[in-house]
Enzyme design. Structure first.
Site, short mmCIF file in Angstrom:
data_model
loop_
_atom_site.label_atom_id
_atom_site.label_comp_id
_atom_site.label_asym_id
_atom_site.label_seq_id
_atom_site.Cartn_x
_atom_site.Cartn_y
_atom_site.Cartn_z
N HIS A 1 1.32 -6.10 -6.76
CA HIS A 1 0.52 -5.24 -5.87
C HIS A 1 1.24 -3.92 -5.62
CE1 HIS A 1 -2.00 -4.37 -2.21
NE2 HIS A 1 -0.88 -3.73 -1.87
N GLU A 2 2.51 -3.98 -5.24
CA GLU A 2 3.25 -2.76 -4.89
C GLU A 2 3.38 -1.83 -6.11
OE1 GLU A 2 3.20 -4.06 -1.16
OE2 GLU A 2 3.68 -2.05 -1.91
N HIS B 1 0.71 0.60 -6.32
CA HIS B 1 0.95 1.83 -5.54
C HIS B 1 1.91 2.75 -6.28
CE1 HIS B 1 -1.19 0.38 -2.11
NE2 HIS B 1 -0.34 -0.59 -1.83
N HIS C 1 -5.27 1.09 -1.72
CA HIS C 1 -5.80 -0.26 -1.46
C HIS C 1 -7.27 -0.33 -1.85
CE1 HIS C 1 -2.35 -1.25 1.45
NE2 HIS C 1 -2.13 -1.75 0.23
#
Lengths: 84, 365
Positions: free
Chosen positions: B117-118, B121, B127
């Site tokens: 997930h990170e 970014h 998100h």
């Protein structure tokens, strides 16, 4: 006098809501909660924005489902705006 | 997308692991990070090269409370990690909260899931509001061995970096929408008055008293259950639900998976030629459970705990033109058979179909 549990809960709830919206929805730190009109509006608007993002009922109120979502472990990056 | 559409100006990126959490073996941390990087390199032209002793584009570290980036961590739970959008210096860097219980399985917080997930970014994604997306802000566990990057995330990252160079473009699972007229189901069962619709790694949960339908990952309730449940039924009398996938079945006692499961389906009396169960329902008045496999069905006696003789029989001969059965459940004396997007309401007393509906008729669309 001992604080009545409800008010204590309310205090905690408000604290949770404010810190969540400050961390992830750009609620301004100095949103003047004591000036009921502007401060409250911004908080309600931000709460609605968060509820809309998560597909919750957009009530502008910290209902159970909204608080449940706020308590979920999550990523520290805000849901709106930049993270620099 | 992150505001300002930040992206790396090159496709060959570097990463460096600055430190390790003592809660996992270093090899497991390395593996989790490599697997997380592959999630994104598999669907874009991006490549990631590990460097040791110099500045990398993506610096990965475990940090504690205030770690001088104006975003202090908050101790166990709460904020698990954060990462910065592409850019010089801190840009692209991933910080993981050292006070979390990092693991490589379903306990605590799965490091692979969080880092994947990170890294989204780090590559410029923000998100997603799609609850099934990897870039959804709230943590949810998926068995890493079953992990597939959802289509929502593929669309996002490819909009920034373009498609992968692979001849066949990878696709990912789409999050089911309750009111999607094309929605079909893998399995359906009642569970203490609610109805559970299984689809991929999801479960749509319908409570008779609530208008909305709740969408959850199966793993949220039962981390040890696989996705892709193929059949399920409730034995109301025993307060048990049986869930089937391939040659195995699990038993829910109340809401918890009973120890000692999964067990082979042959324990129920199926012949070895049967490899999987398509659908099942149990008739609590007769104590008979019906299993549907291809164009035939078996009948099991819950009291004798054995298959009845004289089966399998042809579905068409006893249930009419319902075709192959994807999913079935019984409610208020009627049996509901699902075949693709069609649902048949069957009256077992009159032994005939009394109504035909859309598969999504239970969701108040």
């Amino acid at each position: 006098f001992p604080v009545a549990p409800e008010t204590e809960d309310e205090g905690k709830t408000l604290q949770l809501v404010e810190s969540y919206l400050r961390n992830f929805y750009d609620l301004q730190r100095d949103h003047h909660p004591h000036l009921r009109s502007t401060g409250e509006n911004q908080l309600v608007e931000k709460l609605k924005e968060m509820q809309a993002f998560f597909g919750l009922k957009v009530t502008g109120k910290p209902d159970l489902e909204t608080l449940g979502m706020m308590k979920k472990p999550r990523c520290g990056v805000p849901d709106i705006g930049q993270y620099v | 997308f992150t505001a300002g559409n930040p992206k790396w100006k090159k496709n060959n990126l570097t990463y460096r692991i600055l430190n390790y959490t003592p809660k996992m073996r270093q090899a497991d941390v390395d593996e989790a990070i490599q697997k997380a990087l592959r999630v994104w390199s598999n669907v874009t032209p991006l490549t990631f090269q590990k460097v040791e002793d110099k500045e990398a584009d993506i610096m990965i570290s475990f940090a504690y409370r205030d770690h001088r980036d104006n975003s202090p961590f908050d101790g166990p739970n709460g904020q698990l990690a954060h990462a910065f959008q592409p850019g010089e210096g801190i840009g692209g860097d991933v910080h993981l909260d050292e006070e979390e219980a990092w693991t490589k399985d379903g306990r605590g917080y799965n490091l692979f899931i969080v880092i994947a997930h990170e890294l989204g970014h780090s590559l410029g994604l923000s998100h997603s509001s799609d609850p099934g997306a990897l870039m959804y802000p709230a943590y949810s566990y998926t068995d890493p061995s079953e992990f597939l990057l959802p289509q929502d995330d593929i669309d996002g990252i490819q909009a920034i970096y373009g498609q992968s160079d692979a001849a066949v473009q990878p696709t990912g699972p789409v999050t089911p929408q309750a009111c999607d007229p094309n929605l079909t189901f893998d399995a359906i069962t009642t569970l203490r008055g609610e109805i559970m619709f299984f689809k991929g790694r999801y479960m749509l949960r319908k409570h008779p008293e609530r208008a909305e339908t709740e969408l959850n990952f199966i793993s949220l309730f039962w981390p040890n259950l696989p996705s892709g449940i193929q059949a399920a039924y409730e034995n109301v009398e025993r307060d048990e639900v049986l869930l089937f996938k391939e040659g195995k079945y699990w038993l829910l006692r109340g809401y918890d998976i009973a120890p000692g499961y999964p067990k082979p389906i042959y324990r129920l009396g199926f012949p070895k030629t049967v490899k999987r169960v398509n659908a099942a329902y149990s008739d609590e008045t007769t104590g008979k459970t019906y299993f549907f496999i291809a164009d035939r069905y078996w009948r099991y006696d819950e009291n004798k705990r054995s298959m009845d003789h004289g089966y399998p029989r042809k579905i068409a001969s006893d249930f009419g033109k319902i075709g192959r059965v994807d999913a079935a459940f019984q409610k208020d004396g009627y049996v509901y058979f699902f075949h693709g997007t069609t649902q048949f309401q069957f009256d077992p007393r009159a032994k005939r179909i009394v109504r035909q509906m859309k598969s999504i008729s239970w969701f108040n669309c």
